[in-house]
Motif scaffolding. Sequence first.
Motif, mmCIF file in Angstrom:
data_model
loop_
_atom_site.group_PDB
_atom_site.id
_atom_site.type_symbol
_atom_site.label_atom_id
_atom_site.label_comp_id
_atom_site.label_asym_id
_atom_site.label_seq_id
_atom_site.Cartn_x
_atom_site.Cartn_y
_atom_site.Cartn_z
ATOM 1 N N ILE A 200 64.079 29.534 25.266
ATOM 2 C CA ILE A 200 63.193 29.193 24.417
ATOM 3 C C ILE A 200 62.593 30.051 23.465
ATOM 4 O O ILE A 200 62.258 29.932 22.090
ATOM 5 C CB ILE A 200 61.710 28.518 25.147
ATOM 6 N N LEU A 201 62.220 31.372 23.929
ATOM 7 C CA LEU A 201 61.579 32.330 23.040
ATOM 8 C C LEU A 201 62.651 32.788 22.073
ATOM 9 O O LEU A 201 62.362 33.051 20.918
ATOM 10 C CB LEU A 201 61.025 33.484 23.964
ATOM 11 N N VAL A 202 63.831 33.108 22.426
ATOM 12 C CA VAL A 202 65.013 33.310 21.574
ATOM 13 C C VAL A 202 65.252 32.397 20.583
ATOM 14 O O VAL A 202 65.370 32.763 19.214
ATOM 15 C CB VAL A 202 66.283 33.786 22.277
ATOM 16 N N ALA A 203 65.287 31.005 20.866
ATOM 17 C CA ALA A 203 65.293 30.001 19.813
ATOM 18 C C ALA A 203 64.104 29.993 18.933
ATOM 19 O O ALA A 203 64.248 29.916 17.627
ATOM 20 C CB ALA A 203 65.462 28.694 20.414
ATOM 21 N N TYR A 204 62.765 30.435 19.419
ATOM 22 C CA TYR A 204 61.760 30.478 18.681
ATOM 23 C C TYR A 204 61.846 31.658 17.608
ATOM 24 O O TYR A 204 61.733 31.528 16.350
ATOM 25 C CB TYR A 204 60.389 30.671 19.426
ATOM 26 N N TYR A 205 62.209 32.641 17.927
ATOM 27 C CA TYR A 205 62.426 33.701 17.268
ATOM 28 C C TYR A 205 63.676 33.558 16.004
ATOM 29 O O TYR A 205 63.475 33.968 14.835
ATOM 30 C CB TYR A 205 62.608 35.109 17.837
ATOM 31 N N GLY A 206 64.448 32.851 16.594
ATOM 32 C CA GLY A 206 65.847 32.252 15.533
ATOM 33 C C GLY A 206 65.287 31.734 14.399
ATOM 34 O O GLY A 206 65.413 31.675 13.212
ATOM 35 N N ILE A 207 64.534 30.680 14.824
ATOM 36 C CA ILE A 207 63.800 29.721 13.963
ATOM 37 C C ILE A 207 62.863 30.370 12.951
ATOM 38 O O ILE A 207 62.914 30.150 11.737
ATOM 39 C CB ILE A 207 63.299 28.539 14.706
ATOM 40 N N TYR A 208 62.202 31.289 13.759
ATOM 41 C CA TYR A 208 61.108 31.966 12.648
ATOM 42 C C TYR A 208 61.735 32.874 11.735
ATOM 43 O O TYR A 208 61.586 32.760 10.480
ATOM 44 C CB TYR A 208 60.220 32.929 13.737
ATOM 45 N N PHE A 209 62.997 33.454 12.153
ATOM 46 C CA PHE A 209 63.722 34.422 11.114
ATOM 47 C C PHE A 209 64.333 33.225 10.119
ATOM 48 O O PHE A 209 64.422 33.607 8.892
ATOM 49 C CB PHE A 209 64.624 35.136 11.787
ATOM 50 N N GLY A 210 64.899 32.188 10.590
ATOM 51 C CA GLY A 210 65.411 31.263 9.499
ATOM 52 C C GLY A 210 64.456 30.656 8.585
ATOM 53 O O GLY A 210 64.598 30.702 7.329
ATOM 54 N N VAL A 211 63.103 30.402 9.042
ATOM 55 C CA VAL A 211 62.133 29.935 7.983
ATOM 56 C C VAL A 211 61.979 31.125 6.993
ATOM 57 O O VAL A 211 61.784 31.058 5.915
ATOM 58 C CB VAL A 211 60.937 29.522 8.686
ATOM 59 N N LEU A 212 61.696 32.183 7.608
ATOM 60 C CA LEU A 212 61.542 33.442 6.644
ATOM 61 C C LEU A 212 62.605 33.800 5.738
ATOM 62 O O LEU A 212 62.178 33.995 4.475
ATOM 63 C CB LEU A 212 61.152 34.911 7.454
ATOM 64 N N VAL A 213 63.750 33.663 6.042
ATOM 65 C CA VAL A 213 64.776 33.767 5.202
ATOM 66 C C VAL A 213 65.004 32.767 4.262
ATOM 67 O O VAL A 213 65.404 33.011 2.807
ATOM 68 C CB VAL A 213 66.189 33.708 5.692
ATOM 69 N N SER A 214 64.416 31.565 4.183
ATOM 70 C CA SER A 214 64.602 30.629 3.299
ATOM 71 C C SER A 214 63.273 30.581 2.544
ATOM 72 O O SER A 214 63.239 29.888 1.292
ATOM 73 C CB SER A 214 64.499 29.099 4.135
ATOM 74 N N LEU A 215 62.350 31.269 2.968
ATOM 75 C CA LEU A 215 61.211 31.166 1.961
ATOM 76 C C LEU A 215 60.935 32.712 1.031
ATOM 77 O O LEU A 215 60.265 32.554 0.260
ATOM 78 C CB LEU A 215 59.720 31.125 2.982
ATOM 79 N N ILE A 216 61.561 33.526 1.579
ATOM 80 C CA ILE A 216 61.175 34.965 0.657
ATOM 81 C C ILE A 216 62.522 35.285 0.064
ATOM 82 O O ILE A 216 63.717 35.059 0.566
ATOM 83 C CB ILE A 216 60.989 35.998 1.807
#
Length: 75
Positions: free
Chosen positions: A17-33
Amino acid sequence: MTNHNKKMIAPIIVTCILVAYYGIYFGVLVSLIDILVIKILLGVIPAIMSILIIYVCVQRIKEIRSGEEDDLSKY
């Protein structure tokens, strides 16, 4: 299913769950910045956290397999 296997389920699920959360977090950052340097800097933190979480999970599984799952009761 042995008692040791049952005790390994929770750490593995939490790690996933935590690794998936960090993966999604990074994915959102990549798409926004748009700036590459900031993407890399903000991506390093979730990557390091994921690696550390997996390392801690592996250590916990080793403790459970060796029978030290209740090592706090010694103190």
